[in-house]
Design a protein around this motif. Structure first.
Motif, PDB file in Angstrom:
ATOM      1  N   GLN A 295      46.160  -1.883 -18.580  1.00 23.77           N
ATOM      2  CA  GLN A 295      46.166  -1.480 -19.979  1.00 23.77           C
ATOM      3  C   GLN A 295      47.523  -1.719 -20.637  1.00 23.77           C
ATOM      4  O   GLN A 295      47.601  -2.150 -21.793  1.00 23.77           O
ATOM      5  CB  GLN A 295      45.780  -0.005 -20.092  1.00 23.77           C
ATOM      6  CG  GLN A 295      44.354   0.294 -19.642  1.00 23.77           C
ATOM      7  CD  GLN A 295      44.032   1.775 -19.693  1.00 23.77           C
ATOM      8  OE1 GLN A 295      44.859   2.586 -20.091  1.00 23.77           O
ATOM      9  NE2 GLN A 295      42.817   2.131 -19.284  1.00 23.77           N
ATOM     10  N   ASP A 298      47.942  -5.523 -21.225  1.00 25.32           N
ATOM     11  CA  ASP A 298      47.096  -5.956 -22.340  1.00 25.32           C
ATOM     12  C   ASP A 298      47.697  -5.520 -23.675  1.00 25.32           C
ATOM     13  O   ASP A 298      47.675  -6.270 -24.657  1.00 25.32           O
ATOM     14  CB  ASP A 298      45.687  -5.381 -22.185  1.00 25.32           C
ATOM     15  CG  ASP A 298      44.935  -5.988 -21.005  1.00 25.32           C
ATOM     16  OD1 ASP A 298      45.331  -7.074 -20.557  1.00 25.32           O
ATOM     17  OD2 ASP A 298      43.973  -5.352 -20.536  1.00 25.32           O
ATOM     18  N   SER A 299      48.250  -4.310 -23.698  1.00 23.21           N
ATOM     19  CA  SER A 299      48.878  -3.815 -24.916  1.00 23.21           C
ATOM     20  C   SER A 299      50.132  -4.626 -25.254  1.00 23.21           C
ATOM     21  O   SER A 299      50.402  -4.906 -26.426  1.00 23.21           O
ATOM     22  CB  SER A 299      49.231  -2.334 -24.762  1.00 23.21           C
ATOM     23  OG  SER A 299      49.882  -1.834 -25.902  1.00 23.21           O
TER      24      SER A 299
END
Length: 388
Positions: A295, A298-299
């Protein structure tokens, strides 16, 4: 440090020798530890006389290469060659040397020269020697480094690691490099960032400190320089960064990515500049999905869009760039926990066929000692056909 400077009794001496006996052998030989031990013993035996604490401070400062720099913001430090103006004959002569090259090679490497971690790391000087030796064997044009810290405690400062490497880099032809002093606080460590280049800068380097950070000891941020490789339409903006190691406050790395975009990338890619961008360094965000199922990575990619990650592959085949067990109390830690936290992003104009995926380099000293707790990222920007 208070036990070394306040009146104390001889009863504390045995504890110092016990501590010395249980520390790893390499720590016992560290100059800094020996100096602190000598200062402690001197203060114990001489505290009754006013000269005792002063002698202890002198021993510590001498052994740890600490020097008095006064109370001003700046102080004397080894400096890079001044870049010639873009329209000068010297500038044209320097850039002509790159016209025959088909690519511009860039290395990004965290060097682990952290003063508060020096008590358990292999000798920084030895590791910097190993780094310089390996660099001499390669043909690399630009080098980004992280964790090449300066340290300051009021009027006292330690800049030995930077100056030692900078002298070695100049000997290898890296005449142009950024100044680490602007990010150095009155107490603490600076950003640890530096860009070394064989190509002259087309404008003064631009250091930035993050507006949002949870770091208490280091001044995290990013550094921006500009070069003008032949056959490349527009300037090449080179950005190196070191983001926070902890996600506190919440969303801190996302805020830092936004600041890089606003203050460096957006300006470089604007219609008036028509430049190209490379952002590389230690982002402290793992791409192998070992902690947060990816996560954070991806951020990060979303926050740096439209920049494209060069080192982006399935997690099961991606090599780590951070060693899993570099502290003696972490021995036996699973290799699955090793992280890929060093990355390189480029503007769309530099993507294939103009940028080749980076390779992970594991540089070591002659006796096998690791150069750093990180591995380096080495990548190439194709210049033969030009990027427009």
């Amino acid at each position: 440090l208070s036990p070394f400077f306040i009146p104390t009794s001889r009863k504390r001496c045995p504890s110092l020798f016990i501590l010395h006996s249980v520390l790893p052998p390499r720590v016992k030989t560290e100059k800094m530890f020996v100096a602190f031990l000598a200062g402690a013993i001197a203060s114990v035996f001489l505290f009754r006389a006013p000269i005792g604490p002063l002698l202890a401070v002198s021993l510590i400062a001498k052994g740890a290469d600490i020097r008095f720099v006064g109370f001003g913001r700046s102080f004397d430090l080894i400096s890079a060659d001044e870049s010639p103006t873009n329209d000068s004959a010297e500038f044209k002569e320097m850039t002509q040397a790159f016209e025959s090259k088909k690519s511009l090679s860039v290395l990004s490497h965290n060097l682990w020269c952290h003063y508060l971690q020096a008590w358990y790391t292999p000798s920084p000087k030895k590791r910097l020697d190993g780094f310089l030796k390996r660099l001499k064997e390669e043909d690399i044009d630009v080098v980004f480094v992280q964790e090449l810290f300066l340290f300051r405690l009021g009027p006292l400062a330690h800049s030995g690691h930077f100056e030692y490497l900078a002298r070695g880099m100049r000997d290898l032809g890296y005449r142009f490099f950024t100044d680490p002093r602007p990010s150095l606080p009155f107490v603490g460590q600076n950003s640890g960032l530096c860009v070394f280049s064989r190509m002259p800068f087309t404008s003064p380097p631009s250091p930035h400190s993050f507006g949002v950070t949870g770091e208490l000891v280091c001044t995290k941020g990013f550094e921006v320089v500009r070069v003008a490789p032949p056959c490349l339409a527009g300037d090449l903006h080179l950005v190196t960064t070191h983001m926070d190691s902890k996600q506190r406050p919440r969303g801190v790395r996302e805020a830092q990515a936004r600041q890089i975009m606003e203050q460096a990338v957006s300006k470089a890619l604007g219609p008036e500049t028509a430049g190209h961008v490379v952002v590389a360094g230690d982002f402290n965000v793992c791409a192998r999905r070992t902690k947060d199922q990816g996560q954070g990575y991806d951020s990060l990619k979303k926050g740096l869009s439209p920049l494209i990650p060069l080192y982006d592959a399935p997690a099961d085949v991606m090599s780590p760039t951070r060693r899993p067990a570099t502290k003696f109390w972490q021995r036996g830690k699973s290799k699955a926990k090793a992280g890929t936290i060093d990355h390189a992003f480029v503007s769309p104009s530099l993507r294939a066929p103009h940028a080749r995926p980076p390779s992970v380099v594991d540089w070591r000293c002659g006796d096998g000692t690791i150069v750093s707790d990180h591995l380096g990222l080495l990548f190439h920007l194709e210049l033969a056909s030009g990027a427009h």
